[in-house]
Design a protein around this motif. Sequence first.
Motif, PDB file in Angstrom:
ATOM      1  N   GLU A  96       0.762  -1.308   0.011  1.00  0.00           N
ATOM      2  CA  GLU A  96       0.004  -0.072  -0.045  1.00  0.00           C
ATOM      3  C   GLU A  96       0.902   1.226  -0.021  1.00  0.00           C
ATOM      4  OE1 GLU A  96       0.593  -1.848   2.742  1.00  0.00           O
ATOM      5  OE2 GLU A  96      -0.296  -1.064   4.582  1.00  0.00           O
ATOM      6  N   HIS A 132      -1.384  -5.612  -2.216  1.00  0.00           N
ATOM      7  CA  HIS A 132      -2.441  -5.182  -0.865  1.00  0.00           C
ATOM      8  C   HIS A 132      -3.595  -4.899  -1.269  1.00  0.00           C
ATOM      9  CE1 HIS A 132      -3.445  -2.827   2.674  1.00  0.00           C
ATOM     10  NE2 HIS A 132      -2.382  -3.634   3.354  1.00  0.00           N
ATOM     11  N   GLN A 133      -4.669  -5.441  -0.223  1.00  0.00           N
ATOM     12  CA  GLN A 133      -6.003  -5.314  -0.516  1.00  0.00           C
ATOM     13  C   GLN A 133      -6.410  -3.759  -0.886  1.00  0.00           C
ATOM     14  OE1 GLN A 133      -8.361  -4.462   1.855  1.00  0.00           O
ATOM     15  NE2 GLN A 133      -6.815  -4.302   3.622  1.00  0.00           N
ATOM     16  N   SER A 134      -5.814  -2.860  -0.165  1.00  0.00           N
ATOM     17  CA  SER A 134      -6.357  -1.382  -0.361  1.00  0.00           C
ATOM     18  C   SER A 134      -6.107  -0.816  -1.414  1.00  0.00           C
ATOM     19  CB  SER A 134      -5.661  -0.679   0.973  1.00  0.00           C
ATOM     20  OG  SER A 134      -4.428  -0.681   0.716  1.00  0.00           O
ATOM     21  N   TYR A 166      -5.572  -2.991  -4.436  1.00  0.00           N
ATOM     22  CA  TYR A 166      -5.874  -4.193  -5.145  1.00  0.00           C
ATOM     23  C   TYR A 166      -6.720  -3.841  -6.760  1.00  0.00           C
ATOM     24  CZ  TYR A 166      -6.941  -8.909  -7.076  1.00  0.00           C
ATOM     25  OH  TYR A 166      -6.914  -9.902  -7.922  1.00  0.00           O
ATOM     26  N   ASP A 167      -7.902  -3.288  -6.369  1.00  0.00           N
ATOM     27  CA  ASP A 167      -8.705  -2.801  -7.591  1.00  0.00           C
ATOM     28  C   ASP A 167      -8.163  -1.670  -8.168  1.00  0.00           C
ATOM     29  OD1 ASP A 167     -10.621  -4.817  -6.834  1.00  0.00           O
ATOM     30  OD2 ASP A 167     -11.876  -3.585  -5.248  1.00  0.00           O
ATOM     31  N   GLU A 221      -6.938 -13.729 -11.693  1.00  0.00           N
ATOM     32  CA  GLU A 221      -7.019 -13.651 -10.190  1.00  0.00           C
ATOM     33  C   GLU A 221      -6.986 -15.016  -9.701  1.00  0.00           C
ATOM     34  OE1 GLU A 221     -10.678 -10.924 -10.335  1.00  0.00           O
ATOM     35  OE2 GLU A 221      -9.320  -9.944  -8.789  1.00  0.00           O
ATOM     36  N   LYS A 229      -4.047 -11.334  -3.474  1.00  0.00           N
ATOM     37  CA  LYS A 229      -4.398 -10.216  -2.589  1.00  0.00           C
ATOM     38  C   LYS A 229      -3.739 -10.689  -1.422  1.00  0.00           C
ATOM     39  CE  LYS A 229      -8.727  -8.840  -3.444  1.00  0.00           C
ATOM     40  NZ  LYS A 229     -10.292  -8.710  -3.164  1.00  0.00           N
ATOM     41  N   TYR A 230      -3.413  -9.545  -0.509  1.00  0.00           N
ATOM     42  CA  TYR A 230      -2.758  -9.734   0.713  1.00  0.00           C
ATOM     43  C   TYR A 230      -3.295  -8.621   1.804  1.00  0.00           C
ATOM     44  CZ  TYR A 230       1.066  -6.507   0.779  1.00  0.00           C
ATOM     45  OH  TYR A 230       1.743  -5.381   0.670  1.00  0.00           O
ATOM     46  N   ASN A 231      -3.342  -8.937   2.996  1.00  0.00           N
ATOM     47  CA  ASN A 231      -3.556  -7.973   4.071  1.00  0.00           C
ATOM     48  C   ASN A 231      -2.224  -7.495   4.832  1.00  0.00           C
ATOM     49  OD1 ASN A 231      -6.487  -7.519   4.117  1.00  0.00           O
ATOM     50  ND2 ASN A 231      -6.413  -9.934   4.523  1.00  0.00           N
TER      51      ASN A 231
END
Length: 512
Positions: free
Chosen positions: A276, A308-310, A312-313, A388, A409-411
Amino acid sequence: DNKTQTILSNLGINEVNEAFSTGKTWDSAAEAAIHAIVSPVNGQKIASVKFSTPACYNKVIVKAADAFKQWRTVPAPKRGDVVRQIGDSLRKHKDDLGWLVSYEMGKSLQEGRGEVQEMIDICDFAVGLSRQLYGLTMHSERPQHRMYEQYHPLGIVGIISAFNFPVAVWSWNAMLAWVCGDVCVWKPSEKTPLTAIACQHIVQSVFEANEIPEGVSCLVMGDRAIGELMANDTRVPLVSATGSTRMGKAVSAAVGARLGKSLLELGGNNAIIISEHADLSIALTGAVFGAVGTAGQRCTTTRRLIIHQSIYDTFKQKLAHAYSQLRIGNPLDERNHVGPLIDQDAVEAYLQSIDACKAQGGKFIVEGGLLSGEGYESGCYVKPCVAEVENHFEIVQHETFAPILYLIKYNTLDEAIHLQNSVPQGLSSAIITNHLREAEAFLSASGSDCGIANVNIGTSGAEIGGAFGGEKETGGGRESGSDAWKVYMRRQTNTINYSTNLPLAQGIQFNL
Ligand code: UN1
């Protein structure tokens, strides 16, 4: 056409080429089989080569063993001077050889020239190295004794190279081996033998001008049968092999069974972690070049993005847009980004991997497929694609030598590093982040488990100055820069007594 013919003749390539060369001598057995080499660029036959028989191979090894006896006595800096001249000659042939790499293998012209540049760079590196093959000195525990170590030439180095870097990887091995005093027997990939013939001619004219004996640089054409002869041959103390993990395991087992040395540079499954805290424009260029450069056929190709998921999109959209801008076509046309795969078997493997990915639950955000129609007649052009996935999918664990990019995806950073390391291969890795703590954690002992770990750079396009190679199924070998030269030499520890007594180590008294 005329241009092709001129370049082929500049590089010494005939319509039908002999099965082996020990230098001035180019020869074949009467029964040698003839193989046509077809360009993946346009499906046209470029030239043919004969394959070596076991008898041809044996002639080469006998000649090489003979040449070693002389070459090992030439002072290393003098050997370096010969390698310097090879570098000069490569500079003169850069355009022609770069073009042939592109035409025979299918990578872009820019990358073909870049590959020749890597050869020039390793020549320069090897020249300096020729005055630096350092050993250590030690302090003896005994009075009036001296201890030191020295590195001596090893003998014949067998080099098995892959189609994807048909000439650079050979040069990393050969230039170092030559300054180390070894002689080389090269088995190029049977898919790209013509660039190897061109290199042998370039080296040969330098060697001849310097009156270097025949056999210091040898070429044997063939497929795995020749590789097997080499792997089992006790006259070849070191086998350096680049290619698939399957091939590497076979070479390693055969060489290991005779306690020879092998240097293996095998598959990769390289990931970029995009944090991120990443500069997303660096991330985007690094990821796309890494994934589609050389049509996904580098061992350093970026195969996975761990995002990072934040972000990702957002990143997914940027990626899809970038892929829509890619120009796929003739790699000799410098406007194109992506050329063909090496052959139709590679296309088949690519298509099967796409099917497997879908069957295992992958979702394609950029669809793949075979291209057809004008300009795509060779049947080797495919669309780079993006899916994906989850890291544990069987297909994601496997190296498909094609432009298929997987998104994960990761956190937390720990999770990202765990995902990055959770594949059988361990070649190259990267993190894109401006966060110092993240970068250092990624490079720490509990970070990436790969041979190459980068920060704010993608996974491919390593410089020659570093040691190149990786862990786990990548094979553990290191080629090119740093102290990779040591594997091409044998180490000897020397203790010299200049006293009038014979004191023994460990305080042992032995009185007669
Ligand atoms: C390979 O794919 O076998 O780091 C070698 C790179 C190149 C070498 C790749 N310098 O991508």
